[in-house]
Design an enzyme around this catalytic site. Structure first.
Site, PDB file in Angstrom:
ATOM      1  N   ARG A  44     -84.682 -45.953 -11.030  1.00 59.93           N
ATOM      2  CA  ARG A  44     -85.238 -47.320 -10.836  1.00 59.93           C
ATOM      3  C   ARG A  44     -86.716 -47.458 -11.653  1.00 59.93           C
ATOM      4  NH1 ARG A  44     -83.030 -49.972  -6.538  1.00 59.93           N
ATOM      5  NH2 ARG A  44     -80.889 -49.402  -6.240  1.00 59.93           N
TER       6      ARG A  44
ATOM      7  N   ASP B 122     -88.091 -63.246   3.380  1.00 68.35           N
ATOM      8  CA  ASP B 122     -87.861 -61.685   2.538  1.00 68.35           C
ATOM      9  C   ASP B 122     -89.026 -61.429   2.078  1.00 68.35           C
ATOM     10  OD1 ASP B 122     -85.160 -59.941   2.436  1.00 68.35           O
ATOM     11  OD2 ASP B 122     -86.369 -59.717   0.728  1.00 68.35           O
TER      12      ASP B 122
END
Length: 279
Positions: free
Chosen positions: A47, A150
């Site tokens: 990542r 979120d």
């Protein structure tokens, strides 16, 4: 829900020491509450090496220093890169059967306040909204307000847009597809959009569950499904304590199928399959 995955085929272009990995683990936990195991080293390399390459940094030491500097854009990129979001409409559908029964209960003659905590790309809050709409067709007196939050601003933007590929609703009944979605045409063929009357039931907002957030008391139902599974026990307990502060006796907490809130918890009792009641 925040799911974590990796690319095992990533080429190791940069050095990545155990000390650097340990610091990445600390930063991920600090910013997201997610507790990464030592086995996640290839995942974090996959990542973050992409960011290092894109930003033309020398390696992980430079990137860690950049994250530690606390720039908002860098922090947001750091968080978004470690979380991949997977969810679906009517996932764990017994929860929505429970919700409809709750909404239609004769004892609920008031506005029901619902919170989707960790709403990802929107499938959960839209399913809640569709459940509300279906309850209203049976009882016009049903009123509910839904907050969806979120920590990932990118997925939150996708949730707010309410646009999905048509295959995402293949498992829904024909009636639900017709009642709640618009088909795309011309350059939007193969896409669907949630109808405005469903979308308008939801307020979307960015919120990190690890922050010192403040919400109105008396949240009647909190959906926090498949989020806590990535937290360690200490963080889970902290979050449950924070939920309890915004719920009164009799309010409900809905969690994911592989989660539990611990037998030592004294603030909630189990009343159904992964459904708890504030005591």
């Amino acid at each position: 829900m925040n799911m974590i995955s990796s690319n095992p085929n990533e080429d190791f272009q940069y050095g990545y020491s155990d000390k650097e990995f340990s610091r990445i683990i600390e930063l991920v936990n600090q910013w997201t509450g997610i507790h990464l195991s030592r086995e996640k080293k290839p995942l974090t390399y996959s990542r973050y090496s992409k960011i290092i390459r894109r930003r033309r940094l020398q390696g992980f030491s430079d990137y860690i220093a950049l994250v530690e500097a606390g720039d908002d854009e860098v922090t947001r990129e750091f968080i978004n890169s470690i979380t991949t979001n997977f969810t679906s409409f009517y996932r764990e559908d017994h929860h929505f059967t429970f919700l409809q029964n709750y909404l239609l209960s004769p004892t609920n003659k008031r506005l029901v306040k619902i919170w989707s905590a960790g709403c990802s790309t929107g499938e959960e809050p839209y399913t809640i909204a569709m459940t509300i709409k279906e309850a209203q067709t049976k009882n016009g007196g049903v009123e509910a307000h839904l907050l969806a939050t979120d920590l990932d601003r990118d997925v939150l933007a996708r949730a707010e847009a309410g646009v999905y590929t048509a295959d995402r609703i293949e498992g829904l009944t024909k009636e639900r597809k017709t009642n709640f979605f618009l088909k795309g045409c011309r350059n939007k063929v193969g896409m669907v959009r949630v109808k405005p009357e469903v979308r308008n039931l939801i307020d979307f907002a960015q919120l990190n569950l690890m922050d010192n957030w403040s919400l109105p008391h008396n949240m009647d139902i909190i959906f926090c499904r498949n989020v806590m599974i990535y937290f360690n026990k200490t963080t889970q307990k902290m979050l449950i304590d924070k939920f309890a502060k915004v719920q009164s006796v009799g309010s409900k907490l809905v969690i994911g199928h592989s989660e539990n809130i611990g037998v030592e918890n004294s603030q909630y009792k189990l009343i159904g399959k992964t459904i708890y009641e504030r005591v």
